[in-house]
Design a protein around this motif. Structure first.
Motif, PDB file in Angstrom:
ATOM      1  N   PRO A 114      75.217 113.711 112.835  1.00 57.58           N
ATOM      2  CA  PRO A 114      75.663 115.106 112.861  1.00 57.58           C
ATOM      3  C   PRO A 114      74.744 116.037 112.058  1.00 57.58           C
ATOM      4  N   ARG A 115      74.137 115.517 110.989  1.00 59.30           N
ATOM      5  CA  ARG A 115      73.236 116.351 110.174  1.00 59.30           C
ATOM      6  C   ARG A 115      71.842 116.479 110.785  1.00 59.30           C
ATOM      7  N   SER A 116      71.507 115.513 111.675  1.00 60.11           N
ATOM      8  CA  SER A 116      70.173 115.494 112.277  1.00 60.11           C
ATOM      9  C   SER A 116      70.269 114.961 113.718  1.00 60.11           C
ATOM     10  N   PRO A 117      70.808 115.792 114.614  1.00 54.06           N
ATOM     11  CA  PRO A 117      71.037 115.315 115.989  1.00 54.06           C
ATOM     12  C   PRO A 117      69.745 115.038 116.757  1.00 54.06           C
ATOM     13  N   ALA A 118      69.824 114.013 117.604  1.00 54.77           N
ATOM     14  CA  ALA A 118      68.723 113.646 118.513  1.00 54.77           C
ATOM     15  C   ALA A 118      67.381 113.590 117.782  1.00 54.77           C
ATOM     16  N   SER A 119      67.373 112.976 116.610  1.00 58.27           N
ATOM     17  CA  SER A 119      66.186 113.005 115.759  1.00 58.27           C
ATOM     18  C   SER A 119      65.389 111.709 115.739  1.00 58.27           C
ATOM     19  N   SER A 120      65.895 110.670 116.410  1.00 58.73           N
ATOM     20  CA  SER A 120      65.180 109.403 116.382  1.00 58.73           C
ATOM     21  C   SER A 120      65.487 108.624 117.657  1.00 58.73           C
ATOM     22  N   SER A 121      64.915 107.428 117.739  1.00 60.50           N
ATOM     23  CA  SER A 121      65.187 106.581 118.899  1.00 60.50           C
ATOM     24  C   SER A 121      65.177 105.125 118.462  1.00 60.50           C
TER      25      SER A 121
END
Length: 144
Positions: A106-113
């Motif tokens: 929630p604090r960093s959406p769609a930020s990694s994989s």
């Protein structure tokens, strides 16, 4: 001459193994690998974000050749709607694909994989997962 005999024995053992695998494959699995197309809208009730809070989400999948791309129609705080949720490669004749999930918080959406898998159950159901996330069951939504 001994090399040729050894090669024939290896080939025979390999052929027997292929036959055993083929015989253990169900008729339904054989139908699946004969040109299944995952293109369409899929639903899962298993998405969690944050951890422990389940959501029902819709994704649209594009399937072209061996490539798959899934984009969220409905999203959550970790991967919002409109973002690619996974992509990967499903080789012709395979029922398991190596995919890459988009992840976040929630604090960093769609930020990694993260690396994961997709396993076809039947023409209208597949599982997807990765080591640090629970398996998700997807069901194809009917077209109107």
């Amino acid at each position: 001459m001994f090399g040729a005999v050894a090669s024939l024995q290896q080939a025979s053992t390999y052929s027997a193994w292929i036959l055993e695998v083929h015989l253990k494959t169900t008729a339904r699995e054989k139908c699946l690998v004969m040109g299944i197309d995952l293109t369409g809208i899929w639903e899962s009730h298993d998405y969690e974000c944050p951890h422990g809070t389940k959501h029902t989400e819709l994704v649209t999948i594009r399937h072209s050749g061996e490539r798959l791309w899934a984009t969220k129609i409905t999203g959550d705080d970790c991967v919002p709607a409109g973002y690619e949720t996974f992509s990967g490669r499903l080789p012709q004749g395979a029922t398991i694909a190596a995919i890459r999930w988009t992840t976040g918080s929630p604090r960093s959406p769609a930020s990694s994989s993260t690396a994961g898998f997709l396993k076809i159950i039947d023409a209208d159901t597949f599982l997807g997962g990765a080591p640090q996330m629970p398996d998700l069951t997807f069901r194809r939504q009917p077209t109107e």
